[in-house]
Design a protein around this motif. Structure first.
Motif, PDB file in Angstrom:
ATOM      1  N   ASN A 152       0.830  -1.164   0.025  1.00 59.97           N
ATOM      2  CA  ASN A 152      -0.088  -0.144   0.148  1.00 59.97           C
ATOM      3  C   ASN A 152       0.964   1.251  -0.014  1.00 59.97           C
ATOM      4  O   ASN A 152       1.679   1.277   1.054  1.00 59.97           O
ATOM      5  CB  ASN A 152      -0.846  -0.026   1.264  1.00 59.97           C
ATOM      6  CG  ASN A 152      -1.928   1.176   1.103  1.00 59.97           C
ATOM      7  OD1 ASN A 152      -2.724   1.297   0.329  1.00 59.97           O
ATOM      8  ND2 ASN A 152      -1.911   2.080   2.197  1.00 59.97           N
ATOM      9  N   GLU A 153       0.534   1.993  -0.943  1.00 61.62           N
ATOM     10  CA  GLU A 153       1.480   3.312  -1.015  1.00 61.62           C
ATOM     11  C   GLU A 153       2.981   2.880  -0.994  1.00 61.62           C
ATOM     12  O   GLU A 153       3.771   3.749  -0.352  1.00 61.62           O
ATOM     13  CB  GLU A 153       1.162   4.441   0.007  1.00 61.62           C
ATOM     14  CG  GLU A 153      -0.374   5.035  -0.395  1.00 61.62           C
ATOM     15  CD  GLU A 153      -0.523   6.183   0.342  1.00 61.62           C
ATOM     16  OE1 GLU A 153       0.357   6.924   0.307  1.00 61.62           O
ATOM     17  OE2 GLU A 153      -1.562   6.491   0.927  1.00 61.62           O
ATOM     18  N   PHE A 154       3.415   2.238  -1.849  1.00 62.67           N
ATOM     19  CA  PHE A 154       4.921   1.963  -1.968  1.00 62.67           C
ATOM     20  C   PHE A 154       5.194   2.273  -3.432  1.00 62.67           C
ATOM     21  O   PHE A 154       6.440   2.816  -3.527  1.00 62.67           O
ATOM     22  CB  PHE A 154       5.004   0.199  -1.862  1.00 62.67           C
ATOM     23  CG  PHE A 154       6.335  -0.260  -1.787  1.00 62.67           C
ATOM     24  CD1 PHE A 154       7.381  -0.242  -1.056  1.00 62.67           C
ATOM     25  CD2 PHE A 154       6.630  -0.807  -3.273  1.00 62.67           C
ATOM     26  CE1 PHE A 154       8.620  -0.301  -1.453  1.00 62.67           C
ATOM     27  CE2 PHE A 154       7.966  -1.135  -3.451  1.00 62.67           C
ATOM     28  CZ  PHE A 154       9.023  -0.899  -2.555  1.00 62.67           C
ATOM     29  N   LEU A 155       4.545   1.925  -4.259  1.00 59.86           N
ATOM     30  CA  LEU A 155       5.100   2.300  -5.695  1.00 59.86           C
ATOM     31  C   LEU A 155       5.127   3.911  -5.956  1.00 59.86           C
ATOM     32  O   LEU A 155       6.236   4.145  -6.636  1.00 59.86           O
ATOM     33  CB  LEU A 155       4.034   1.713  -6.841  1.00 59.86           C
ATOM     34  CG  LEU A 155       4.003   0.341  -6.835  1.00 59.86           C
ATOM     35  CD1 LEU A 155       2.913  -0.152  -7.977  1.00 59.86           C
ATOM     36  CD2 LEU A 155       5.273  -0.594  -7.349  1.00 59.86           C
ATOM     37  N   ASP A 156       4.481   4.509  -5.347  1.00 64.03           N
ATOM     38  CA  ASP A 156       4.756   6.058  -5.563  1.00 64.03           C
ATOM     39  C   ASP A 156       5.776   6.575  -4.715  1.00 64.03           C
ATOM     40  O   ASP A 156       5.974   7.924  -5.194  1.00 64.03           O
ATOM     41  CB  ASP A 156       3.308   6.737  -5.094  1.00 64.03           C
ATOM     42  CG  ASP A 156       2.981   6.699  -3.415  1.00 64.03           C
ATOM     43  OD1 ASP A 156       3.785   5.917  -2.819  1.00 64.03           O
ATOM     44  OD2 ASP A 156       2.171   7.203  -2.850  1.00 64.03           O
ATOM     45  N   VAL A 157       6.416   5.890  -3.989  1.00 61.99           N
ATOM     46  CA  VAL A 157       7.781   6.487  -3.506  1.00 61.99           C
ATOM     47  C   VAL A 157       8.907   6.006  -4.493  1.00 61.99           C
ATOM     48  O   VAL A 157      10.127   6.491  -4.208  1.00 61.99           O
ATOM     49  CB  VAL A 157       7.961   5.812  -2.113  1.00 61.99           C
ATOM     50  CG1 VAL A 157       9.123   6.547  -1.407  1.00 61.99           C
ATOM     51  CG2 VAL A 157       6.735   5.966  -1.334  1.00 61.99           C
TER      52      VAL A 157
END
Ligand code: SAH
Length: 351
Positions: A152-157
C-alpha cells in the motif's frame, strides 16, 4: 540550505545537474539525512495518513483477500506472505487478525517484510512480533515459492525520471542550481525516451517500478501466486508532472528542503502492468469499488452493531474516508498481478 541540500549542491557544482531519480533517492533514502531513514512519517503528527491508519477495516478486508487468494492457489504450504513498505505494520496486523479465521492459513504462512527504514522496521517488529517476520532490503531478496504479496502506497515512492518534449524530441529534466536554490534544467542532448506528446509536455517513468514489475511478473508466472498494489496513480500512461512533496499534511516545493518532506509521484499502472508480462494483470480499479466488492459496507455494519455511539460514528467516518470518491475512494487505485490460472476477489470482470 539543510545538510543534505549542501551535499547535493556540492555534487552538482562538481559534476553538473543530477537526474530527478537521483535527487529523489537521496531525499528519501540518504543513509544519514534521508526522509524515510530519519523519522516515522505516517499519522496525524507526521506528514501523511494512509488507508490502514484510517480504519482497521482496510487491513481486515485485505487479509480476507489474501486468504481467499491462498485458497484459490490450492492452499499451498508453506507459502510466502510478503509486504513491501509496511509502514507501522498496521495493515499486516489487521490483515492477519482477519485471515487467521481461515483454517491453516497462519500455519502455512512465512511472513516477509521489505523495508528500508530502521524506524519503521522497529514499529513493524512491535506490531507483528507474534508472527515472527523476516526483513529484507529489496523485493528481489524474498525467498522463492508460492507468493502472496501486498503493498500500500509503496510504488508511489519509487524514484522517477521526467522527460520534456522539445521540437527535436524528448529531453530529460535534471536538477541543477540557480544561485543557492535547486532548479530544473533540461538535458542538452535528446534522450531515447519515446512517446506521444506535444511540445512542452512532461512524461514520467520509474526505472525501479519497471524492474520490480518485470521481476515480479516472471516470478509469479514461474512459482505461482498474486501481488496486490494500492496506490495513487493513473490508468493510462502520459499524465504529465505528478511529482509532489508533502510536509505536515501540506503541499511543499519538491526541490526545497530535501529529506524533510515526503516525495512521491503518481503510479503509471499501465507501464507497471506491461513490465509484468508473464503474470496476468487485474485492474486497476478504484479503491472505493474494490473495498465495496470485498464487503466493506457489511463489515462496517457488523462493527457498528457492537459499538457505542461514539465508536459507531468513528467507524462510519472511516468507511466514508476509504470509499468516498472525494476522499480516498477514487484517486487510490488497486492493481493485481497474478499467475494466469487465478481469478481474484474484487476484480470481477476486470482482468
Ligand atoms: N504501507 C504503509 C506505509 C506507506 S509509506 C502504509 O500504508 O501505511 C511507504 C513505505 O515504503 C515506508 O514503509 C517506506 O519506508 C517504504 N519504502 C519506500 N521505498 C522503499 C524501498 N525502495 N525499499 C524498501 N522500503 C521502501
Amino acid at each position: 540550505m539543510n545538510a543534505l541540500a549542501r551535499i547535493l549542491a556540492a555534487r552538482i557544482r562538481g559534476t553538473g545537474p543530477i537526474g530527478l531519480a537521483d535527487f529523489m533517492t537521496a531525499a528519501l533514502f540518504h543513509p544519514e539525512h534521508g526522509y524515510y531513514l530519519t523519522r516515522d512519517p505516517i499519522g496525524a503528527r507526521g506528514d501523511f495518513v494512509t488507508a490502514p491508519e484510517v480504519s482497521q477495516m482496510f487491513g481486515e478486508l485485505i487479509g480476507l483477500w489474501c486468504a481467499e487468494t491462498w485458497r484459490q492457489m490450492g492452499a499451498p504450504r508453506p507459502f510466502i506472505l510478503a509486504e513491501l513498505g509496511p509502514g507501522r505494520g498496521t495493515l499486516m496486523a489487521d490483515a492477519l487478525r482477519a485471515a487467521k479465521l481461515v483454517p491453516g492459513f497462519l500455519d502455512a504462512m512465512s511472513l516477509h517484510l521489505v523495508e528500508a527504514s530502521p524506524a519503521l522496521r522497529a514499529a513493524q517488529a512491535r506490531a507483528l512480533a507474534p508472527f515472527n517476520p523476516t526483513w529484507h532490503g529489496r523485493a528481489d531478496d524474498l525467498p522463492g515459492g508460492p507468493l502472496i504479496l501486498i503493498a500500500n502506497e509503496f510504488l508511489d515512492v519509487l524514484p522517477i525520471r521526467q522527460f520534456v518534449r522539445a521540437e527535436d524530441g524528448w529531453h530529460e529534466r535534471r536538477v541543477g542550481l540557480d544561485g543557492e536554490e535547486f532548479a530544473y534544467i533540461l538535458s542538452e542532448s535528446k534522450t531515447d525516451f519515446s512517446g506521444d506528446g506535444s511540445v512542452g509536455s512532461v512524461r514520467e517513468m520509474s526505472p525501479q517500478a519497471r524492474e520490480l514489475g518485470a521481476s515480479l511478473g516472471a516470478r509469479l508466472a514461474r512459482q505461482g501466486g498474486a501481488a496486490l498494489f494500492i496506490d495513487y496513480g493513473y490508468t493510462r500512461s502520459g499524465f504529465g508532472d505528478t511529482l509532489q512533496a508533502l510536509r505536515a499534511h501540506r503541499r511543499h516545493d519538491p526541490l526545497a528542503d530535501p529529506g524533510e518532506a515526503d516525495l512521491s509521484a503518481h503510479v503509471d499502472f499501465a507501464a507497471f502492468a506491461a513490465a509484468a508480462a508473464g503474470a496476468r494483470a487485474f485492474g486497476p480499479v478504484e479503491q472505493g469499488l474494490f473495498l465495496r466488492r470485498l464487503g466493506i459496507r457489511e463489515r462496517a455494519d457488523r462493527l457498528r452493531a457492537g459499538a457505542n455511539a461514539t465508536q459507531a460514528a468513528a467507524i462510519e467516518r472511516g468507511y466514508r474516508r476509504l470509499v468516498d470518491p472525494e476522499a480516498m475512494g477514487s484517486l487510490l487505485k488497486v492493481l493485481a498481478l497474478a499467475h494466469p490460472s487465478l481469478t481474484l476477489a474484487g476484480f470481477e470482470g476486470e482482468a
